[in-house]
Design a protein around this motif. Structure first.
Motif, mmCIF file in Angstrom:
data_model
loop_
_atom_site.group_PDB
_atom_site.id
_atom_site.type_symbol
_atom_site.label_atom_id
_atom_site.label_comp_id
_atom_site.label_asym_id
_atom_site.label_seq_id
_atom_site.Cartn_x
_atom_site.Cartn_y
_atom_site.Cartn_z
ATOM 1 N N ALA A 60 0.825 -1.215 0.000
ATOM 2 C CA ALA A 60 0.000 0.000 0.000
ATOM 3 C C ALA A 60 0.862 1.269 0.000
ATOM 4 N N GLU A 61 2.113 1.143 0.412
ATOM 5 C CA GLU A 61 3.028 2.293 0.476
ATOM 6 C C GLU A 61 4.044 2.295 -0.662
ATOM 7 N N ILE A 62 3.875 1.387 -1.634
ATOM 8 C CA ILE A 62 4.853 1.229 -2.719
ATOM 9 C C ILE A 62 4.163 1.410 -4.072
ATOM 10 N N ASP A 63 4.649 2.365 -4.866
ATOM 11 C CA ASP A 63 4.137 2.542 -6.233
ATOM 12 C C ASP A 63 4.950 1.747 -7.246
ATOM 13 N N LEU A 64 6.248 1.588 -6.995
ATOM 14 C CA LEU A 64 7.116 0.828 -7.894
ATOM 15 C C LEU A 64 8.129 0.064 -7.068
ATOM 16 N N PHE A 65 8.239 -1.220 -7.359
ATOM 17 C CA PHE A 65 9.173 -2.104 -6.676
ATOM 18 C C PHE A 65 10.242 -2.545 -7.665
ATOM 19 N N LEU A 66 11.494 -2.231 -7.351
ATOM 20 C CA LEU A 66 12.625 -2.586 -8.206
ATOM 21 C C LEU A 66 13.289 -3.842 -7.668
ATOM 22 N N ILE A 67 13.677 -4.725 -8.572
ATOM 23 C CA ILE A 67 14.378 -5.939 -8.177
ATOM 24 C C ILE A 67 15.741 -5.944 -8.866
ATOM 25 N N GLY A 68 16.791 -5.788 -8.079
ATOM 26 C CA GLY A 68 18.156 -5.871 -8.586
ATOM 27 C C GLY A 68 18.568 -7.331 -8.585
ATOM 28 N N MET A 69 18.647 -7.917 -9.777
ATOM 29 C CA MET A 69 18.810 -9.366 -9.925
ATOM 30 C C MET A 69 20.262 -9.845 -9.903
ATOM 31 N N GLY A 70 21.211 -8.964 -9.652
ATOM 32 C CA GLY A 70 22.618 -9.369 -9.643
ATOM 33 C C GLY A 70 23.395 -8.599 -10.684
ATOM 34 N N PRO A 71 24.524 -9.140 -11.151
ATOM 35 C CA PRO A 71 25.389 -8.386 -12.061
ATOM 36 C C PRO A 71 24.786 -8.145 -13.447
ATOM 37 N N GLU A 72 23.814 -8.947 -13.837
ATOM 38 C CA GLU A 72 23.189 -8.783 -15.151
ATOM 39 C C GLU A 72 21.680 -8.804 -15.007
ATOM 40 N N MET A 73 21.007 -8.243 -15.998
ATOM 41 C CA MET A 73 19.555 -8.260 -15.996
ATOM 42 C C MET A 73 19.077 -9.699 -16.102
ATOM 43 N N ALA A 74 18.090 -10.029 -15.313
ATOM 44 C CA ALA A 74 17.457 -11.344 -15.365
ATOM 45 C C ALA A 74 16.020 -11.184 -14.894
ATOM 46 N N ARG A 75 15.173 -12.076 -15.319
ATOM 47 C CA ARG A 75 13.792 -12.050 -14.858
ATOM 48 C C ARG A 75 13.669 -12.904 -13.612
ATOM 49 N N PRO A 76 12.866 -12.465 -12.658
ATOM 50 C CA PRO A 76 12.603 -13.340 -11.512
ATOM 51 C C PRO A 76 11.892 -14.598 -11.996
ATOM 52 N N PRO A 77 11.969 -15.675 -11.239
ATOM 53 C CA PRO A 77 11.259 -16.894 -11.625
ATOM 54 C C PRO A 77 9.756 -16.638 -11.779
ATOM 55 N N LYS A 78 9.115 -17.415 -12.629
ATOM 56 C CA LYS A 78 7.696 -17.225 -12.910
ATOM 57 C C LYS A 78 6.832 -17.226 -11.650
ATOM 58 N N ASP A 82 4.369 -14.145 -10.878
ATOM 59 C CA ASP A 82 2.933 -14.390 -10.716
ATOM 60 C C ASP A 82 2.437 -13.906 -9.356
ATOM 61 N N ALA A 83 3.211 -14.159 -8.296
ATOM 62 C CA ALA A 83 2.800 -13.745 -6.948
ATOM 63 C C ALA A 83 2.766 -12.226 -6.818
ATOM 64 N N LEU A 84 3.781 -11.544 -7.356
ATOM 65 C CA LEU A 84 3.798 -10.081 -7.285
ATOM 66 C C LEU A 84 2.639 -9.491 -8.083
ATOM 67 N N GLU A 85 2.396 -10.029 -9.269
ATOM 68 C CA GLU A 85 1.290 -9.539 -10.092
ATOM 69 C C GLU A 85 -0.050 -9.799 -9.416
ATOM 70 N N ALA A 86 -0.227 -10.980 -8.824
ATOM 71 C CA ALA A 86 -1.481 -11.310 -8.134
ATOM 72 C C ALA A 86 -1.719 -10.389 -6.942
ATOM 73 N N ALA A 87 -0.638 -9.938 -6.298
ATOM 74 C CA ALA A 87 -0.752 -9.034 -5.157
ATOM 75 C C ALA A 87 -0.920 -7.583 -5.582
ATOM 76 N N GLY A 88 -0.819 -7.312 -6.883
ATOM 77 C CA GLY A 88 -0.958 -5.946 -7.369
ATOM 78 C C GLY A 88 0.289 -5.097 -7.192
ATOM 79 N N VAL A 89 1.452 -5.737 -7.112
ATOM 80 C CA VAL A 89 2.722 -5.016 -6.960
ATOM 81 C C VAL A 89 3.301 -4.748 -8.341
ATOM 82 N N MET A 90 3.476 -3.470 -8.672
ATOM 83 C CA MET A 90 4.124 -3.106 -9.936
ATOM 84 C C MET A 90 5.630 -3.207 -9.717
ATOM 85 N N TYR A 91 6.284 -4.030 -10.524
ATOM 86 C CA TYR A 91 7.711 -4.261 -10.330
ATOM 87 C C TYR A 91 8.462 -4.125 -11.646
ATOM 88 N N ASP A 92 9.777 -3.919 -11.504
ATOM 89 C CA ASP A 92 10.670 -3.875 -12.654
ATOM 90 C C ASP A 92 11.969 -4.550 -12.223
#
Length: 124
Positions: A60-78, A82-92
């Motif tokens: 409720a206090e977060i408009d954008l959630f950033l995920i630093g995946m390590g030394p290179e860009m990577a997608r979090p596991p599905k 899915d869990a972040l999207e289901a919770a309504g968390v906008m992430y990058d």
């Protein structure tokens, strides 16, 4: 409750397996939330939805959630995506260095940003 830095702070440095912020240093990954900056003990190669439970709790206090995946860009596991999207968390997701820069910029603009940052060996 886990020891943490109470409040928001820019990330002054990263690399050597940790981060510098608020005149302190921390070895390992961190999660920066509206309630503070916490040690984030995760396996970067096996992230799970449970690793992001604090983010969902403070969404409720977060408009954008950033995920630093390590030394290179990577997608979090599905399941995490899915869990972040289901919770309504906008992430990058992006490389940790880019996530640190983006987090600092948005924090300076007084935006409601949070970040989970996987520690890297080389940084700034």
């Amino acid at each position: 409750m886990t020891a943490h830095y109470p409040g928001r702070a820019v990330i002054d440095s990263y690399g050597a397996g940790g981060f510098g912020f608020a005149g302190m240093s921390h070895r390992g990954s961190i999660i920066a939330l509206p309630s503070g900056i916490y040690a984030w003990t995760v396996n970067p190669l096996a992230l799970t939805p449970a690793d992001f439970s604090m983010v969902v709790a403070e969404k409720a206090e977060i408009d954008l959630f950033l995920i630093g995946m390590g030394p290179e860009m990577a997608r979090p596991p599905k399941p995490v995506r899915d869990a972040l999207e289901a919770a309504g968390v906008m992430y990058d997701a992006m490389a940790t260095g880019h996530a640190v820069s983006t987090f600092n910029l948005l924090l300076e603009e007084k935006r409601r940003v949070a970040a989970a940052l996987i520690a890297v060996e080389f940084g700034a």
